[in-house]
Motif scaffolding. Structure first.
Motif, PDB file in Angstrom:
ATOM      1  N   HIS A   1     -24.836 -11.635  10.997  1.00  0.00           N
ATOM      2  CA  HIS A   1     -24.241 -10.375  11.406  1.00  0.00           C
ATOM      3  C   HIS A   1     -24.503  -9.317  10.566  1.00  0.00           C
ATOM      4  N   ALA A   2     -24.630  -9.545   9.171  1.00  0.00           N
ATOM      5  CA  ALA A   2     -24.728  -8.710   8.326  1.00  0.00           C
ATOM      6  C   ALA A   2     -25.924  -7.997   8.185  1.00  0.00           C
ATOM      7  N   ALA A   3     -26.786  -8.971   8.332  1.00  0.00           N
ATOM      8  CA  ALA A   3     -28.312  -8.729   8.568  1.00  0.00           C
ATOM      9  C   ALA A   3     -28.463  -7.641   9.743  1.00  0.00           C
ATOM     10  N   ASP A   4     -28.062  -8.349  10.923  1.00  0.00           N
ATOM     11  CA  ASP A   4     -28.077  -7.324  12.097  1.00  0.00           C
ATOM     12  C   ASP A   4     -27.585  -5.957  11.742  1.00  0.00           C
ATOM     13  N   ALA A   5     -26.437  -5.943  10.979  1.00  0.00           N
ATOM     14  CA  ALA A   5     -25.836  -4.455  10.977  1.00  0.00           C
ATOM     15  C   ALA A   5     -26.947  -3.705  10.191  1.00  0.00           C
ATOM     16  N   ARG A   6     -27.196  -4.267   8.972  1.00  0.00           N
ATOM     17  CA  ARG A   6     -28.104  -3.812   8.309  1.00  0.00           C
ATOM     18  C   ARG A   6     -29.552  -3.050   8.862  1.00  0.00           C
TER      19      ARG A   6
ATOM     20  N   LEU B   1     -18.040  -8.099  13.322  1.00  0.00           N
ATOM     21  CA  LEU B   1     -18.495  -9.605  13.477  1.00  0.00           C
ATOM     22  C   LEU B   1     -18.605 -10.188  12.209  1.00  0.00           C
ATOM     23  N   ALA B   2     -19.076  -9.637  11.133  1.00  0.00           N
ATOM     24  CA  ALA B   2     -19.699 -10.181   9.950  1.00  0.00           C
ATOM     25  C   ALA B   2     -18.112 -10.292   9.114  1.00  0.00           C
ATOM     26  N   GLU B   3     -17.430  -9.137   9.158  1.00  0.00           N
ATOM     27  CA  GLU B   3     -16.106  -9.408   8.504  1.00  0.00           C
ATOM     28  C   GLU B   3     -15.068 -10.501   9.078  1.00  0.00           C
ATOM     29  N   LEU B   4     -15.272 -10.576  10.138  1.00  0.00           N
ATOM     30  CA  LEU B   4     -14.252 -11.599  10.893  1.00  0.00           C
ATOM     31  C   LEU B   4     -14.898 -13.333  10.968  1.00  0.00           C
ATOM     32  N   ALA B   5     -16.164 -13.247  10.582  1.00  0.00           N
ATOM     33  CA  ALA B   5     -16.957 -14.759  10.577  1.00  0.00           C
ATOM     34  C   ALA B   5     -16.105 -15.629   9.467  1.00  0.00           C
ATOM     35  N   SER B   6     -15.959 -16.742   9.873  1.00  0.00           N
ATOM     36  CA  SER B   6     -15.424 -17.611   8.978  1.00  0.00           C
ATOM     37  C   SER B   6     -16.769 -18.610   8.356  1.00  0.00           C
ATOM     38  N   ASP B   7     -17.878 -18.577   9.133  1.00  0.00           N
ATOM     39  CA  ASP B   7     -19.143 -19.400   8.674  1.00  0.00           C
ATOM     40  C   ASP B   7     -19.868 -18.397   7.792  1.00  0.00           C
ATOM     41  N   GLU B   8     -20.186 -18.925   6.548  1.00  0.00           N
ATOM     42  CA  GLU B   8     -21.188 -17.864   5.889  1.00  0.00           C
ATOM     43  C   GLU B   8     -22.505 -17.351   6.569  1.00  0.00           C
TER      44      GLU B   8
ATOM     45  N   MET C   1     -17.105 -17.546  -4.465  1.00  0.00           N
ATOM     46  CA  MET C   1     -18.205 -16.832  -3.638  1.00  0.00           C
ATOM     47  C   MET C   1     -19.527 -17.479  -3.939  1.00  0.00           C
ATOM     48  N   THR C   2     -20.214 -17.683  -2.804  1.00  0.00           N
ATOM     49  CA  THR C   2     -21.548 -18.233  -2.795  1.00  0.00           C
ATOM     50  C   THR C   2     -22.447 -17.153  -2.743  1.00  0.00           C
ATOM     51  N   SER C   3     -23.933 -17.469  -2.957  1.00  0.00           N
ATOM     52  CA  SER C   3     -24.973 -16.383  -2.979  1.00  0.00           C
ATOM     53  C   SER C   3     -24.996 -15.756  -1.584  1.00  0.00           C
ATOM     54  N   THR C   4     -24.808 -16.661  -0.520  1.00  0.00           N
ATOM     55  CA  THR C   4     -24.991 -16.134   0.702  1.00  0.00           C
ATOM     56  C   THR C   4     -23.756 -14.976   1.080  1.00  0.00           C
ATOM     57  N   THR C   5     -22.669 -15.423   0.541  1.00  0.00           N
ATOM     58  CA  THR C   5     -21.645 -14.487   0.773  1.00  0.00           C
ATOM     59  C   THR C   5     -21.765 -13.076  -0.009  1.00  0.00           C
ATOM     60  N   ASN C   6     -22.404 -13.330  -1.336  1.00  0.00           N
ATOM     61  CA  ASN C   6     -22.895 -11.920  -1.966  1.00  0.00           C
ATOM     62  C   ASN C   6     -23.868 -11.272  -1.257  1.00  0.00           C
ATOM     63  N   ASP C   7     -24.832 -12.162  -0.815  1.00  0.00           N
ATOM     64  CA  ASP C   7     -25.745 -11.415   0.145  1.00  0.00           C
ATOM     65  C   ASP C   7     -25.374 -10.517   1.057  1.00  0.00           C
ATOM     66  N   ALA C   8     -24.585 -11.111   1.869  1.00  0.00           N
ATOM     67  CA  ALA C   8     -23.900 -10.408   3.327  1.00  0.00           C
ATOM     68  C   ALA C   8     -23.114  -9.436   2.686  1.00  0.00           C
ATOM     69  N   ASP C   9     -22.293  -9.570   1.667  1.00  0.00           N
ATOM     70  CA  ASP C   9     -21.553  -8.435   1.337  1.00  0.00           C
ATOM     71  C   ASP C   9     -22.337  -7.083   0.917  1.00  0.00           C
ATOM     72  N   GLN C  10     -23.500  -7.380   0.291  1.00  0.00           N
ATOM     73  CA  GLN C  10     -24.615  -6.723  -0.177  1.00  0.00           C
ATOM     74  C   GLN C  10     -25.169  -5.904   1.050  1.00  0.00           C
ATOM     75  N   LEU C  11     -25.513  -6.622   2.180  1.00  0.00           N
ATOM     76  CA  LEU C  11     -26.066  -6.087   3.480  1.00  0.00           C
ATOM     77  C   LEU C  11     -25.019  -5.270   4.112  1.00  0.00           C
TER      78      LEU C  11
END
Length: 108
Positions: A74-79, A61-68, A1-11
């Motif tokens: 999408h996670a940032a928008d949700a937040r 949308l964030a959970e379905l996205a294949s691109d990090e 898992m990359t940093s971007t994925t971890n950041d998205a999960d946190q958001l």
């Protein structure tokens, strides 16, 4: 898992938390507001419900996205929408209380 994925999960986790906080703030405040104030609060809560719907959409949308990068965006928008929903819930409750002459207490 990359940093971007971890950041998205946190958001996403923060977005879900703020969405729940918004709903809980309104729910917990209803007994403290007169029935007229509560009706007014719920009648005018369309903006709040729209924001919460946006949180759900962006989260999906964030959970379905294949691109990090898409997932993070999408996670940032949700937040952002969830934070706005929480602040809107606080504002709506304070308006309902203050219109009745009830003193609003803030705990920080």
């Amino acid at each position: 898992m990359t940093s971007t994925t971890n950041d998205a999960d946190q958001l996403l986790a923060l977005a879900k938390l703020d969405a729940v906080r918004a709903i809980e703030h309104v729910r917990a405040s209803l007994p403290c507001i007169s029935s007229a104030g509560a009706r007014s609060l719920l009648r005018e809560a369309e903006d709040l419900f729209g924001l919460l719907d946006g949180v759900a959409t962006c989260t999906s949308l964030a959970e379905l996205a294949s691109d990090e990068r898409d997932r993070y965006a999408h996670a940032a928008d949700a937040r952002g929408l969830a934070r706005s929903a929480y602040l809107e819930a606080i504002r709506r409750v304070e308006l309902a209380r203050s219109s009745e002459g009830v003193r609003v207490l803030r705990f920080t």
